[in-house]
Write a protein that holds these residues in place. Structure first.
Motif, mmCIF file in Angstrom:
data_model
loop_
_atom_site.group_PDB
_atom_site.id
_atom_site.type_symbol
_atom_site.label_atom_id
_atom_site.label_comp_id
_atom_site.label_asym_id
_atom_site.label_seq_id
_atom_site.Cartn_x
_atom_site.Cartn_y
_atom_site.Cartn_z
ATOM 1 N N MET A 119 -23.574 -18.260 -8.107
ATOM 2 C CA MET A 119 -23.561 -19.790 -9.398
ATOM 3 C C MET A 119 -23.009 -19.399 -10.218
ATOM 4 S SD MET A 119 -26.682 -22.195 -9.465
ATOM 5 C CE MET A 119 -26.260 -23.691 -8.855
ATOM 6 N N GLU A 120 -22.324 -20.627 -10.477
ATOM 7 C CA GLU A 120 -21.343 -20.612 -12.044
ATOM 8 C C GLU A 120 -22.432 -20.540 -12.956
ATOM 9 O OE1 GLU A 120 -18.095 -22.041 -12.019
ATOM 10 O OE2 GLU A 120 -16.925 -21.934 -10.172
ATOM 11 N N PHE A 121 -21.905 -19.706 -14.663
ATOM 12 C CA PHE A 121 -23.305 -20.655 -15.257
ATOM 13 C C PHE A 121 -23.424 -21.842 -15.875
ATOM 14 C CE2 PHE A 121 -23.233 -21.238 -19.925
ATOM 15 C CZ PHE A 121 -24.582 -20.741 -20.215
ATOM 16 N N ASP A 122 -22.121 -23.153 -15.472
ATOM 17 C CA ASP A 122 -22.261 -23.971 -15.465
ATOM 18 C C ASP A 122 -22.594 -25.121 -14.683
ATOM 19 O OD1 ASP A 122 -20.464 -24.114 -13.844
ATOM 20 O OD2 ASP A 122 -18.906 -25.446 -14.856
ATOM 21 N N GLY A 123 -23.310 -24.451 -13.813
ATOM 22 C CA GLY A 123 -24.181 -25.013 -12.816
ATOM 23 C C GLY A 123 -25.684 -25.087 -13.037
ATOM 24 N N ILE A 124 -25.435 -23.970 -13.356
ATOM 25 C CA ILE A 124 -27.187 -23.053 -13.839
ATOM 26 C C ILE A 124 -27.875 -24.162 -15.266
ATOM 27 C CG2 ILE A 124 -28.455 -20.897 -14.620
ATOM 28 C CD1 ILE A 124 -26.432 -19.754 -12.726
ATOM 29 N N LEU A 125 -27.198 -24.230 -15.957
ATOM 30 C CA LEU A 125 -26.914 -24.731 -17.115
ATOM 31 C C LEU A 125 -27.572 -26.074 -16.743
ATOM 32 C CD1 LEU A 125 -26.805 -24.733 -20.074
ATOM 33 C CD2 LEU A 125 -24.537 -25.635 -20.170
ATOM 34 N N VAL A 126 -26.768 -26.934 -16.058
ATOM 35 C CA VAL A 126 -26.955 -28.271 -15.240
ATOM 36 C C VAL A 126 -28.146 -28.150 -14.881
ATOM 37 C CG1 VAL A 126 -26.232 -30.201 -14.041
ATOM 38 C CG2 VAL A 126 -24.619 -28.610 -15.405
ATOM 39 N N GLY A 127 -28.570 -27.048 -14.032
ATOM 40 C CA GLY A 127 -30.033 -27.065 -13.652
ATOM 41 C C GLY A 127 -30.910 -27.041 -13.850
ATOM 42 N N VAL A 128 -30.862 -26.426 -15.029
ATOM 43 C CA VAL A 128 -32.296 -26.051 -15.859
ATOM 44 C C VAL A 128 -32.693 -27.273 -16.943
ATOM 45 C CG1 VAL A 128 -32.394 -25.387 -18.107
ATOM 46 C CG2 VAL A 128 -31.741 -23.273 -16.076
ATOM 47 N N ALA A 129 -31.265 -27.974 -17.059
ATOM 48 C CA ALA A 129 -31.031 -29.479 -17.940
ATOM 49 C C ALA A 129 -31.982 -30.982 -17.527
ATOM 50 C CB ALA A 129 -29.594 -29.963 -18.362
ATOM 51 N N ILE A 130 -31.538 -30.232 -15.292
ATOM 52 C CA ILE A 130 -32.178 -31.419 -15.011
ATOM 53 C C ILE A 130 -33.932 -30.286 -14.677
ATOM 54 C CG2 ILE A 130 -32.000 -32.822 -12.283
ATOM 55 C CD1 ILE A 130 -29.122 -32.820 -13.296
ATOM 56 N N GLY A 131 -33.629 -30.018 -14.463
ATOM 57 C CA GLY A 131 -35.622 -29.576 -14.274
ATOM 58 C C GLY A 131 -35.648 -29.283 -15.544
ATOM 59 N N LEU A 132 -35.523 -28.630 -16.714
ATOM 60 C CA LEU A 132 -36.833 -29.435 -17.601
ATOM 61 C C LEU A 132 -37.144 -31.249 -17.761
ATOM 62 C CD1 LEU A 132 -35.123 -27.539 -20.473
ATOM 63 C CD2 LEU A 132 -37.515 -26.741 -19.172
ATOM 64 N N VAL A 133 -36.296 -31.873 -17.094
ATOM 65 C CA VAL A 133 -36.306 -33.479 -17.041
ATOM 66 C C VAL A 133 -37.577 -33.595 -15.925
ATOM 67 C CG1 VAL A 133 -35.578 -35.624 -16.993
ATOM 68 C CG2 VAL A 133 -34.267 -34.261 -17.860
ATOM 69 N N LEU A 134 -37.649 -33.184 -14.902
ATOM 70 C CA LEU A 134 -38.383 -33.090 -13.964
ATOM 71 C C LEU A 134 -39.414 -32.297 -14.482
ATOM 72 C CD1 LEU A 134 -38.618 -34.151 -10.884
ATOM 73 C CD2 LEU A 134 -37.705 -32.262 -10.844
ATOM 74 N N VAL A 135 -39.747 -31.456 -14.529
ATOM 75 C CA VAL A 135 -41.058 -30.785 -15.194
ATOM 76 C C VAL A 135 -41.595 -32.139 -16.438
ATOM 77 C CG1 VAL A 135 -42.019 -29.019 -16.614
ATOM 78 C CG2 VAL A 135 -40.537 -28.069 -15.192
ATOM 79 N N VAL A 136 -41.351 -32.074 -17.300
ATOM 80 C CA VAL A 136 -41.656 -33.184 -17.947
ATOM 81 C C VAL A 136 -41.982 -34.844 -17.948
ATOM 82 C CG1 VAL A 136 -41.199 -34.895 -20.340
ATOM 83 C CG2 VAL A 136 -40.449 -32.225 -20.126
ATOM 84 N N LEU A 137 -41.226 -35.188 -16.663
ATOM 85 C CA LEU A 137 -41.538 -36.157 -15.877
ATOM 86 C C LEU A 137 -42.913 -36.065 -15.078
ATOM 87 C CD1 LEU A 137 -40.917 -39.238 -14.921
ATOM 88 C CD2 LEU A 137 -39.261 -37.814 -13.308
ATOM 89 N N VAL A 138 -42.965 -35.009 -14.257
ATOM 90 C CA VAL A 138 -43.704 -34.835 -14.018
ATOM 91 C C VAL A 138 -45.296 -34.573 -14.355
ATOM 92 C CG1 VAL A 138 -45.434 -33.240 -12.023
ATOM 93 C CG2 VAL A 138 -42.811 -33.608 -11.643
ATOM 94 N N LEU A 139 -45.159 -34.056 -15.555
ATOM 95 C CA LEU A 139 -46.451 -33.497 -15.983
ATOM 96 C C LEU A 139 -46.586 -35.311 -17.181
ATOM 97 C CD1 LEU A 139 -45.257 -30.839 -18.490
ATOM 98 C CD2 LEU A 139 -46.953 -30.899 -17.158
ATOM 99 N N GLY A 140 -45.888 -36.394 -17.222
ATOM 100 C CA GLY A 140 -46.958 -37.311 -17.780
ATOM 101 C C GLY A 140 -47.037 -38.516 -16.880
#
Length: 62
Positions: free
Chosen positions: A1-22
């Motif tokens: 997987m390319e670096f930019d794909g990983i970067l997008v996945g991390v950004a979306i993953g962080l949003v998901l984690v905070v959403l679930v915590l909320g």
């Protein structure tokens, strides 16, 4: 997987984690201040995720 794909996945993953915590905080009847903090953090992370996604689109088009 390319670096930019990983970067997008991390950004979306962080949003998901905070959403679930909320959601977990709300469902267990947690602090209203904590809910506000998590909502603000989620909105900020969503903004960052959009910037990252737009940057990746721009980078791939160049």
């Amino acid at each position: 997987m390319e670096f930019d794909g990983i970067l997008v996945g991390v950004a979306i993953g962080l949003v998901l984690v905070v959403l679930v915590l909320g959601l977990a905080n709300m469902l267990r009847g947690g602090s209203a201040n904590r809910s506000q903090q998590l909502m603000r953090m989620r909105v900020l992370l969503q903004f960052v995720a959009i910037i990252v996604i737009m940057g990746v689109i721009w980078w791939r088009a160049a």
